[in-house]
Write a protein that holds these residues in place. Structure first.
Motif, PDB file in Angstrom:
ATOM      1  N   LEU A  49      18.935  42.516  65.655  1.00  0.00           N
ATOM      2  CA  LEU A  49      19.326  42.904  67.015  1.00  0.00           C
ATOM      3  C   LEU A  49      18.135  43.460  67.791  1.00  0.00           C
ATOM      4  O   LEU A  49      17.978  43.179  68.983  1.00  0.00           O
ATOM      5  CB  LEU A  49      20.445  43.945  66.967  1.00  0.00           C
ATOM      6  N   ALA A  50      17.306  44.237  67.117  1.00  0.00           N
ATOM      7  CA  ALA A  50      16.108  44.763  67.776  1.00  0.00           C
ATOM      8  C   ALA A  50      15.168  43.625  68.165  1.00  0.00           C
ATOM      9  O   ALA A  50      14.612  43.614  69.269  1.00  0.00           O
ATOM     10  CB  ALA A  50      15.401  45.759  66.868  1.00  0.00           C
ATOM     11  N   GLY A  51      14.992  42.660  67.276  1.00  0.00           N
ATOM     12  CA  GLY A  51      14.145  41.505  67.580  1.00  0.00           C
ATOM     13  C   GLY A  51      14.692  40.689  68.732  1.00  0.00           C
ATOM     14  O   GLY A  51      13.942  40.217  69.590  1.00  0.00           O
ATOM     15  N   TYR A  52      16.012  40.532  68.766  1.00  0.00           N
ATOM     16  CA  TYR A  52      16.639  39.829  69.875  1.00  0.00           C
ATOM     17  C   TYR A  52      16.378  40.565  71.188  1.00  0.00           C
ATOM     18  O   TYR A  52      16.086  39.956  72.208  1.00  0.00           O
ATOM     19  CB  TYR A  52      18.149  39.688  69.651  1.00  0.00           C
ATOM     20  N   GLY A  53      16.471  41.889  71.150  1.00  0.00           N
ATOM     21  CA  GLY A  53      16.226  42.675  72.360  1.00  0.00           C
ATOM     22  C   GLY A  53      14.795  42.546  72.845  1.00  0.00           C
ATOM     23  O   GLY A  53      14.538  42.433  74.053  1.00  0.00           O
ATOM     24  N   VAL A  54      13.839  42.528  71.916  1.00  0.00           N
ATOM     25  CA  VAL A  54      12.428  42.354  72.301  1.00  0.00           C
ATOM     26  C   VAL A  54      12.219  40.978  72.919  1.00  0.00           C
ATOM     27  O   VAL A  54      11.571  40.838  73.966  1.00  0.00           O
ATOM     28  CB  VAL A  54      11.508  42.566  71.076  1.00  0.00           C
ATOM     29  N   LEU A  55      12.768  39.955  72.281  1.00  0.00           N
ATOM     30  CA  LEU A  55      12.644  38.600  72.813  1.00  0.00           C
ATOM     31  C   LEU A  55      13.319  38.479  74.175  1.00  0.00           C
ATOM     32  O   LEU A  55      12.786  37.848  75.096  1.00  0.00           O
ATOM     33  CB  LEU A  55      13.247  37.599  71.830  1.00  0.00           C
ATOM     34  N   ASP A  56      14.473  39.104  74.309  1.00  0.00           N
ATOM     35  CA  ASP A  56      15.217  39.088  75.567  1.00  0.00           C
ATOM     36  C   ASP A  56      14.398  39.722  76.688  1.00  0.00           C
ATOM     37  O   ASP A  56      14.298  39.180  77.789  1.00  0.00           O
ATOM     38  CB  ASP A  56      16.523  39.848  75.357  1.00  0.00           C
ATOM     39  N   ARG A  57      13.781  40.858  76.406  1.00  0.00           N
ATOM     40  CA  ARG A  57      12.960  41.528  77.421  1.00  0.00           C
ATOM     41  C   ARG A  57      11.717  40.697  77.752  1.00  0.00           C
ATOM     42  O   ARG A  57      11.303  40.624  78.906  1.00  0.00           O
ATOM     43  CB  ARG A  57      12.562  42.911  76.944  1.00  0.00           C
ATOM     44  N   PHE A  58      11.133  40.054  76.737  1.00  0.00           N
ATOM     45  CA  PHE A  58       9.941  39.234  76.958  1.00  0.00           C
ATOM     46  C   PHE A  58      10.259  38.041  77.861  1.00  0.00           C
ATOM     47  O   PHE A  58       9.533  37.749  78.806  1.00  0.00           O
ATOM     48  CB  PHE A  58       9.386  38.755  75.616  1.00  0.00           C
ATOM     49  N   VAL A  59      11.353  37.359  77.573  1.00  0.00           N
ATOM     50  CA  VAL A  59      11.742  36.197  78.372  1.00  0.00           C
ATOM     51  C   VAL A  59      12.073  36.620  79.798  1.00  0.00           C
ATOM     52  O   VAL A  59      11.693  35.950  80.768  1.00  0.00           O
ATOM     53  CB  VAL A  59      12.930  35.455  77.715  1.00  0.00           C
ATOM     54  N   ASP A  60      12.760  37.739  79.948  1.00  0.00           N
ATOM     55  CA  ASP A  60      13.101  38.224  81.283  1.00  0.00           C
ATOM     56  C   ASP A  60      11.847  38.579  82.077  1.00  0.00           C
ATOM     57  O   ASP A  60      11.760  38.286  83.268  1.00  0.00           O
ATOM     58  CB  ASP A  60      14.027  39.437  81.185  1.00  0.00           C
ATOM     59  N   ALA A  61      10.863  39.183  81.419  1.00  0.00           N
ATOM     60  CA  ALA A  61       9.615  39.525  82.096  1.00  0.00           C
ATOM     61  C   ALA A  61       8.868  38.266  82.527  1.00  0.00           C
ATOM     62  O   ALA A  61       8.293  38.220  83.630  1.00  0.00           O
ATOM     63  CB  ALA A  61       8.738  40.384  81.188  1.00  0.00           C
ATOM     64  N   ARG A  62       8.886  37.232  81.682  1.00  0.00           N
ATOM     65  CA  ARG A  62       8.226  35.966  82.055  1.00  0.00           C
ATOM     66  C   ARG A  62       8.918  35.318  83.254  1.00  0.00           C
ATOM     67  O   ARG A  62       8.267  34.783  84.135  1.00  0.00           O
ATOM     68  CB  ARG A  62       8.238  34.996  80.865  1.00  0.00           C
ATOM     69  N   LYS A  63      10.246  35.362  83.260  1.00  0.00           N
ATOM     70  CA  LYS A  63      10.999  34.785  84.391  1.00  0.00           C
ATOM     71  C   LYS A  63      10.692  35.524  85.674  1.00  0.00           C
ATOM     72  O   LYS A  63      10.516  34.919  86.733  1.00  0.00           O
ATOM     73  CB  LYS A  63      12.497  34.822  84.119  1.00  0.00           C
ATOM     74  N   ARG A  64      10.613  36.843  85.581  1.00  0.00           N
ATOM     75  CA  ARG A  64      10.319  37.638  86.787  1.00  0.00           C
ATOM     76  C   ARG A  64       8.919  37.367  87.304  1.00  0.00           C
ATOM     77  O   ARG A  64       8.694  37.298  88.499  1.00  0.00           O
ATOM     78  CB  ARG A  64      10.475  39.124  86.491  1.00  0.00           C
ATOM     79  N   SER A  65       7.945  37.205  86.385  1.00  0.00           N
ATOM     80  CA  SER A  65       6.572  36.966  86.826  1.00  0.00           C
ATOM     81  C   SER A  65       6.453  35.571  87.454  1.00  0.00           C
ATOM     82  O   SER A  65       5.660  35.370  88.375  1.00  0.00           O
ATOM     83  CB  SER A  65       5.592  37.112  85.665  1.00  0.00           C
ATOM     84  N   ARG A  66       7.221  34.604  86.966  1.00  0.00           N
ATOM     85  CA  ARG A  66       7.173  33.260  87.558  1.00  0.00           C
ATOM     86  C   ARG A  66       7.828  33.239  88.943  1.00  0.00           C
ATOM     87  O   ARG A  66       7.397  32.511  89.831  1.00  0.00           O
ATOM     88  CB  ARG A  66       7.855  32.242  86.661  1.00  0.00           C
ATOM     89  N   ARG A  67       8.895  34.044  89.113  1.00  0.00           N
ATOM     90  CA  ARG A  67       9.546  34.116  90.423  1.00  0.00           C
ATOM     91  C   ARG A  67       8.649  34.782  91.453  1.00  0.00           C
ATOM     92  O   ARG A  67       8.676  34.443  92.615  1.00  0.00           O
ATOM     93  CB  ARG A  67      10.846  34.919  90.322  1.00  0.00           C
ATOM     94  N   ALA A  68       7.828  35.753  90.990  1.00  0.00           N
ATOM     95  CA  ALA A  68       6.962  36.488  91.911  1.00  0.00           C
ATOM     96  C   ALA A  68       5.798  35.616  92.389  1.00  0.00           C
ATOM     97  O   ALA A  68       5.271  35.817  93.478  1.00  0.00           O
ATOM     98  CB  ALA A  68       6.419  37.750  91.232  1.00  0.00           C
ATOM     99  N   SER A  69       5.368  34.646  91.573  1.00  0.00           N
ATOM    100  CA  SER A  69       4.207  33.841  91.980  1.00  0.00           C
ATOM    101  C   SER A  69       4.583  32.675  92.842  1.00  0.00           C
ATOM    102  O   SER A  69       5.592  32.282  93.131  1.00  0.00           O
ATOM    103  CB  SER A  69       3.453  33.272  90.823  1.00  0.00           C
TER     104      SER A  69
END
Length: 69
Positions: A49-69
């Motif tokens: 569950l902790a690993g899933y949460g880390v992956l979830d946050r990583f993917v969300d951060a990548r999506k946000r950075s792509r939307r900002a550019s």
């Protein structure tokens, strides 16, 4: 439905709980193997569950950075 990634506090809580359960399994191993196996299995689940949460946050951060550019 609004999607939010798992909070950092929850990820850390899962990771610490998994670590504690893992160590408890190591301590319980000489005395009672059944309890140790159950503790190890629960530790793997919680660390997953902790690993899933880390992956979830990583993917969300990548999506946000792509939307900002």
């Amino acid at each position: 439905m609004i999607y939010e990634p798992m909070s950092r506090r929850l990820v850390v809580t899962f990771a610490v709980t998994g670590g504690v359960l893992f160590v408890a399994g190591l301590i319980a191993r000489p005395a009672n193997i059944t309890v140790a196996v159950v503790l190890f299995l629960v530790a793997v689940a919680v660390l997953g569950l902790a690993g899933y949460g880390v992956l979830d946050r990583f993917v969300d951060a990548r999506k946000r950075s792509r939307r900002a550019s």
